[in-house]
Design an enzyme around this catalytic site. Structure first.
Site, PDB file in Angstrom:
ATOM      1  N   GLY A   1      47.874  36.137  36.130  1.00  0.00           N
ATOM      2  CA  GLY A   1      49.305  36.034  36.406  1.00  0.00           C
ATOM      3  C   GLY A   1      49.528  35.415  37.766  1.00  0.00           C
ATOM      4  O   GLY A   1      50.415  34.587  37.958  1.00  0.00           O
ATOM      5  N   ALA A   2      48.695  35.817  38.730  1.00  0.00           N
ATOM      6  CA  ALA A   2      48.742  35.272  40.082  1.00  0.00           C
ATOM      7  C   ALA A   2      47.491  35.749  40.806  1.00  0.00           C
ATOM      8  O   ALA A   2      46.778  36.625  40.327  1.00  0.00           O
ATOM      9  CB  ALA A   2      50.001  35.731  40.815  1.00  0.00           C
ATOM     10  N   MET A   3      47.228  35.166  41.976  1.00  0.00           N
ATOM     11  CA  MET A   3      46.057  35.543  42.755  1.00  0.00           C
ATOM     12  C   MET A   3      46.419  35.561  44.228  1.00  0.00           C
ATOM     13  O   MET A   3      46.991  34.604  44.755  1.00  0.00           O
ATOM     14  CB  MET A   3      44.910  34.551  42.499  1.00  0.00           C
ATOM     15  CG  MET A   3      43.668  34.842  43.326  1.00  0.00           C
ATOM     16  SD  MET A   3      42.964  36.463  42.934  1.00  0.00           S
ATOM     17  CE  MET A   3      42.207  36.880  44.508  1.00  0.00           C
ATOM     18  N   GLU A   4      46.037  36.656  44.918  1.00  0.00           N
ATOM     19  CA  GLU A   4      46.517  36.950  46.269  1.00  0.00           C
ATOM     20  C   GLU A   4      45.758  36.241  47.373  1.00  0.00           C
ATOM     21  O   GLU A   4      45.701  36.751  48.503  1.00  0.00           O
ATOM     22  CB  GLU A   4      46.448  38.458  46.508  1.00  0.00           C
ATOM     23  CG  GLU A   4      45.032  39.058  46.523  1.00  0.00           C
ATOM     24  CD  GLU A   4      44.545  39.582  45.195  1.00  0.00           C
ATOM     25  OE1 GLU A   4      43.590  40.376  45.172  1.00  0.00           O
ATOM     26  OE2 GLU A   4      45.119  39.186  44.160  1.00  0.00           O
ATOM     27  N   ASN A   5      45.191  35.064  47.123  1.00  0.00           N
ATOM     28  CA  ASN A   5      44.465  34.341  48.170  1.00  0.00           C
ATOM     29  C   ASN A   5      45.223  34.459  49.494  1.00  0.00           C
ATOM     30  O   ASN A   5      46.427  34.233  49.558  1.00  0.00           O
ATOM     31  CB  ASN A   5      44.329  32.869  47.808  1.00  0.00           C
ATOM     32  CG  ASN A   5      43.896  32.662  46.379  1.00  0.00           C
ATOM     33  OD1 ASN A   5      42.855  33.128  45.963  1.00  0.00           O
ATOM     34  ND2 ASN A   5      44.725  31.974  45.610  1.00  0.00           N
TER      35      ASN A   5
ATOM     36  N   GLU B   1      51.579  40.369  44.913  1.00  0.00           N
ATOM     37  CA  GLU B   1      50.644  39.520  45.661  1.00  0.00           C
ATOM     38  C   GLU B   1      50.825  39.665  47.168  1.00  0.00           C
ATOM     39  O   GLU B   1      49.848  39.652  47.921  1.00  0.00           O
ATOM     40  CB  GLU B   1      50.804  38.061  45.242  1.00  0.00           C
ATOM     41  CG  GLU B   1      50.616  37.801  43.752  1.00  0.00           C
ATOM     42  CD  GLU B   1      49.364  38.426  43.177  1.00  0.00           C
ATOM     43  OE1 GLU B   1      48.333  38.479  43.881  1.00  0.00           O
ATOM     44  OE2 GLU B   1      49.407  38.880  42.029  1.00  0.00           O
TER      45      GLU B   1
ATOM     46  N   HIS C   1      49.145  42.676  48.618  1.00  0.00           N
ATOM     47  CA  HIS C   1      47.709  42.477  48.815  1.00  0.00           C
ATOM     48  C   HIS C   1      47.385  41.834  50.162  1.00  0.00           C
ATOM     49  O   HIS C   1      46.243  41.953  50.620  1.00  0.00           O
ATOM     50  CB  HIS C   1      47.154  41.558  47.725  1.00  0.00           C
ATOM     51  CG  HIS C   1      46.751  42.251  46.468  1.00  0.00           C
ATOM     52  ND1 HIS C   1      45.913  43.345  46.444  1.00  0.00           N
ATOM     53  CD2 HIS C   1      47.048  41.985  45.164  1.00  0.00           C
ATOM     54  CE1 HIS C   1      45.712  43.720  45.190  1.00  0.00           C
ATOM     55  NE2 HIS C   1      46.396  42.916  44.396  1.00  0.00           N
TER      56      HIS C   1
END
EC number: 3.4.11.2
Length: 966
Positions: A351-355, A388, A391
């Protein structure tokens, strides 16, 4: 990382009512396909070819694996500690003359020798190295002393290592640097450094982007790819002059690339100490909008140029600043970086990534079009952004030491996402939705004997497959549920105080979950107002280290209160032992005679006068469902609650009206109360206008749909639903001026969708006429869609179900031409609603063609078809016939196989289907099931429970619906 496989509220409701199973229970990501080898090669050949055999990634092969060798163990040895990396990467966005998209790279890693060793082990996956002096790397010391000579280098495919064997030993405490030059494929596999594609008019555009979590940074450059191996990263990107480059940090310097004046070389500022899985870098033609937060953080929203030009990033920009400020206050810690970029990618697995500093999203999780997106789309955007951004502190600034504690990262973010989103949209009451979206959804999985505890011993989680299998609903939603319970009984102020201490102590380093318990306990010890019956660790270890949850049973005649491990199938065999014997320490807020009180149950059985009632009073446990457990009562108290609901339902809080329905249906499934008692708890719905009770009922009755929509029970069941929903349908018809306006609140808008969906699926003529007319008007004028975005999923699905080939083909054409991802998602799901088997079979054939269905959407589309009663046998036959091909060619390490198994088997309720499933397991045992292994065991367990439940309840259910549908 946000939950990957998302179904909007509207589509979820449709799924309940049209046989589309709820597939959000398990975190589900999309199918990762085999790399394409010969696509578009004729268009360009500007990229270099891959090197020859001298630097191929051929793995070292031995007859048997010697597990004693450190390079044959999946965990890195503790001998080396990385300090920093300098990485230069050049992605080529046109294919070379082999038809491959590639990237070239150079990397220098600086590390300290922690223990004397004569071997360097570093992660590397699918990288081809340029040899330097017959070796893949060059080694040197920082102090000028000679480094040991290299004996040989090898690539170990099984453990994904580059191994450097030395002729001497590294010296403890000394720093070294190791250089390498490599190439890799910029594949479309959604992992590591990969490519995403989209069309701008008739022109294909390519984006180079990343997804490192959990174990794919090693696919981009050689690195110590474990979360505890934090280091600083200096990233440089080389890319065509007409493109832009992004990374975790702001650009430090951009200049023409000396070797190619058509390219730019951008070096980014060095990152703080961070984990490899949080790295990100992107090269694209995207545009952005930006602002500066109240705390001076530069905020950027990036997307396809047309999406930005049409204002689809505006909402994300408007809520990002407030959410960042909220979390800075909530954590009592400033945002750690100078900027926060968020980017919407056409192809993205999760869904998304907290880079850190560069959050990546599926387009549907970030872009919002005020003219075409629904309120559910809007809620999705604000909650995923909040997840996100949460995070950026909890997970990024402070990171768990190993993946066995992933639940702490994801469970925490899944809880506080509601707090951050509620701050951005204070009128929506979003915090209440966590009960439906997380607590109740995960209970369906956690009630199985094949569930698992939140935290596992670190030595049980080693391989990438084992890591990826942790990204499930237990990790996310149970983690969120127990953290919410913890915050509730500690109070939010105490919880925040302990949290702030934890973050300040461990910033830029790693922790285990016990570290959080320690800091929360310190906060408890510093005051006297809140005094739980035991330490935070003593209480919470029972919720973290045991799978499942209890059912709390109260006898209002005797005052006895007891707990028992709740299992959906009481006959199932729990093989996982527990040091706590499946006894929990449970906080129990309750309501009696209009007064709230509190009780702690820390033993299997106890007795208290608090739980005794007089003849005219009732008791209600788990007020606002802050506890992670079910509640059962004696029959007399159940009857009193039913009478209260049918006379004056407002006396019972809305959340608890939903709880009464949810808990009773689960108790009935476990044979702890009669099924007719649970059904009696839905009688009051004829007077109910609130969303949460209706949604709890429809979710519960969805199980009945799955079990009975192929039998004679379904007829009277539909008639009963029609009877109950008719007042709600006309209530909203009047409230919206005959569907012209929308109700003012979020919950009302969701329940309006419930009303239309339920009325149409149960056969209310006025509803059918409504959706057919709305869809017909759109077909007559395709360029003017007057259907309100909130209602589109409902209207599309029902119109396609009521229609035939013409309606389906029109929707398919609209889907193919859709420029807004939210609109495309609505159409893609609705296309699975057809009742024509041949149409569904054709649609199924489209799912494995990436020109028709994006790879990230393949699994969800197949499951949607399977969840339609007409499409279910088609998909089951397809999966059985093609499992080996699917598994071998489409990525055994992806999450999608768990969802595929779960989605296809939801209806299984006969001995014949159980035999087919057991045969499927036997036939494919050699191929394996990868991350679907646990899902297969759960499917077998659930099928056996379904068989027993149908045998035991079918006659009673048929009789009840028949008697109550007139």
């Amino acid at each position: 990382m946000a939950k990957g496989f998302y179904i909007s509220k509207t589509l979820g409701i449709l799924g309940i009512l049209l046989g589309v199973a709820a597939v959000c229970t398990i975190i589900a990501l999309s199918v990762v396909y085999a790399q394409e080898k010969n696509r578009n090669a004729e268009n360009s050949a500007t990229a270099p070819t891959l090197p020859g055999s001298t630097s191929a990634t051929t793995a070292t092969t031995t007859p048997a694996v010697d597990e004693s060798k450190p390079w044959n163990q999946y965990r890195l040895p503790k001998t080396l500690i990385p300090d920093s990396y300098r990485v230069i990467l050049r992605p080529y966005l046109t294919p070379n003359n082999q038809g491959l998209y590639i990237f070239q790279g150079n990397s220098t890693v600086r590390f300290t020798c922690n223990q004397t060793t004569d071997v360097i082990i570093i992660h590397s996956k699918k990288l081809n190295y340029t040899l330097k002096g017959n070796h893949r790397v060059v080694l040197r010391t920082l102090d000028g002393t000679p480094a040991p000579n290299i004996d040989k280098t090898e690539l170990v495919e099984r453990t994904e290592y580059l191994v450097v064997h030395l002729q001497g030993s590294l010296v403890e405490g000394r720093q070294y640097e190791m250089d390498s030059q490599f190439q890799g494929e910029l594949a479309d596999d959604l992992a590591g450094f990969y490519r995403s594609e989209y069309m701008e008019g008739d022109v294909k555009k390519v984006v180079a982007t990343t997804q490192m979590q959990a174990a794919d940074a090693r696919k981009s450059f050689p690195c110590f790819d474990e979360p505890a191996m934090k280091a600083m990263f200096n990233i440089t990107l080389i890319y065509p002059n007409n493109l832009i480059a992004l990374s975790n940090m702001l650009p430090k310097e951009s200049k023409p690339y000396p070797e190619d004046p058509s390219c730019t070389m951008t070096e980014f500022h060095s990152t703080p100490k961070m984990s490899t899985y949080l790295l990100a870098y992107i090269v694209s033609e995207f545009k952005n909008i930006s602002s500066v937060s109240a705390n001076g953080v530069q905020i950027g929203i990036w997307a396809r140029p047309s999406a930005i030009d049409e204002g689809q990033g505006d909402y994300a920009l408007n809520v990002t600043g407030p959410i960042l400020n909220f979390f800075a206050q909530h954590y009592n810690t400033s945002y750690p970086l100078p900027k926060s970029d968020q980017i919407a990618l056409p192809d993205f697995n999760a869904g998304a990534m907290e880079n850190w500093g560069l959050v990546t999203y599926r387009e549907s999780s970030l872009v919002f079009d005020s003219q075409s997106s629904s309120i559910s789309n809007k809620e999705r955007v604000v909650t995923v952004i909040a997840h996100e951004l949460a995070h950026q502190w909890f997970g990024n600034l402070v990171t768990v030491a190993w993946w066995n504690d992933l639940w702490l990262n994801e469970g925490f973010a899944s809880y506080v996402e509601y707090l951050g989103a509620d701050y951005a949209e204070p009128t929506w009451n979003l915090k209440d939705l966590m009960v439906l979206n997380d607590v109740y959804r995960v209970m369906a999985v956690d009630a199985l004997a094949s569930s698992h505890p939140l935290s596992s011993p670190a030595d049980e989680i080693k391989t990438p497959d084992q890591i990826m299998e942790l990204f499930d609903s237990i990790t996310y939603s149970k983690g969120a549920s127990v953290i919410r319970m913890l915050s509730s009984f500690l109070t939010e102020d105490l919880f925040k105080k302990g949290l702030s201490s934890y973050l300040h102590t461990y910033q830029y380093s790693n922790t285990v979950y016990l570290d959080l318990w320690e800091h929360l306990q310190k906060a408890v010890n510093q005051q006297t107002a809140v005094q739980p019956p035991a330490t935070v660790r003593t209480i919470m270890d029972r919720w973290i280290l045991q799978m499942g949850f209890p059912v709390i049973t109260v006898n209002t005649n005797t005052g006895e209160i007891s707990q028992k491990h709740f299992l959906l199938d009481s006959k199932s065999n729990v093989t996982r032992p527990s040091e706590f014997n499946y006894i929990w320490i449970a906080p129990i807020p309750f309501l009696k005679s209009g007064q709230e009180d509190h009780y702690w149950l820390d033993v299997e059985k106890n007795q208290s006068a608090k739980f005794q009632t007089s003849s005219n009073e009732w008791i209600l446990l788990n007020i606002n469902v802050t506890g992670y457990y079910l509640v059962n009562y004696d029959e007399n108290n159940w009857k009193k609650l039913q009478n209260q609901l049918q006379t004056d339902l407002s006396v019972i809080p809305v959340i608890n009206r939903a709880q009464i329905i949810h808990d009773s249906f689960n108790l009935a499934s476990a044979k702890m109360i009669p099924i007719t008692l649970a059904l009696d708890n839905t009688l009051f719905l004829v007077k109910e206008a609130e969303y949460m009770p209706w949604q709890a009922a429809l979710s519960s009755l969805n199980y009945f749909t799955l079990m009975f929509d192929r039998s004679e029970v379904y007829g009277p069941m539909k008639r009963y639903l029609k009877k109950q929903v008719t007042p709600l349908f006309f209530y909203f018809q009047n409230r919206t001026n005959n569907w012209v306006n929308r109700p003012p609140t979020l919950m009302e808008q969701y329940n309006e969708i419930n009303a239309i969906s339920t009325a149409c699926s149960s056969g209310l003529k006025e509803c059918r006429d409504l959706v057919v007319e709305l869809y017909s008007q759109w077909m007559k004028n395709p360029n003017n869609n007057t259907i309100h975005p909130n209602l589109r999923s409902t209207v599309y699905c029902n119109a396609i179900a009521f229609g035939g080939e013409e309606e389906w083909n029109f929707a398919w054409e609209q889907f193919r031409n859709a420029t807004l991802v939210n609109e495309a998602d609505k159409l893609r799901s609705a296309l699975a609603c057809s009742k024509d088997v041949w149409i569904l079979n054709r649609y199924l054939s489209y799912t494995l063609n990436p020109d028709y269905i994006r790879k990230q959407d393949t699994t969800s589309t197949i499951i949607s078809i399977a969840s339609n009663v007409a499409g279910h046998p088609l998909v089951w036959d397809f999966v059985r016939s093609n499992w080996k091909k699917l598994f071998e060619n489409y990525g055994g390490g992806s999450f999608s196989f768990a969802n595929l198994i779960q989605g296809v088997t939801r209806r299984f309720s006969s001995e014949f289907e159980l035999q087919q499933l057991e045969q499927f397991k036997a036939d494919n045992s050699a191929t394996g099931f990868g991350t679907g292994t646990r899902a297969l065991e759960q499917a077998l367990e659930k099928t056996r429970a379904n068989i027993d439940w149908v045998k035991e309840n079918k006659d009673a259910v048929f009789k009840w619906f028949t008697e109550n549908s007139s």
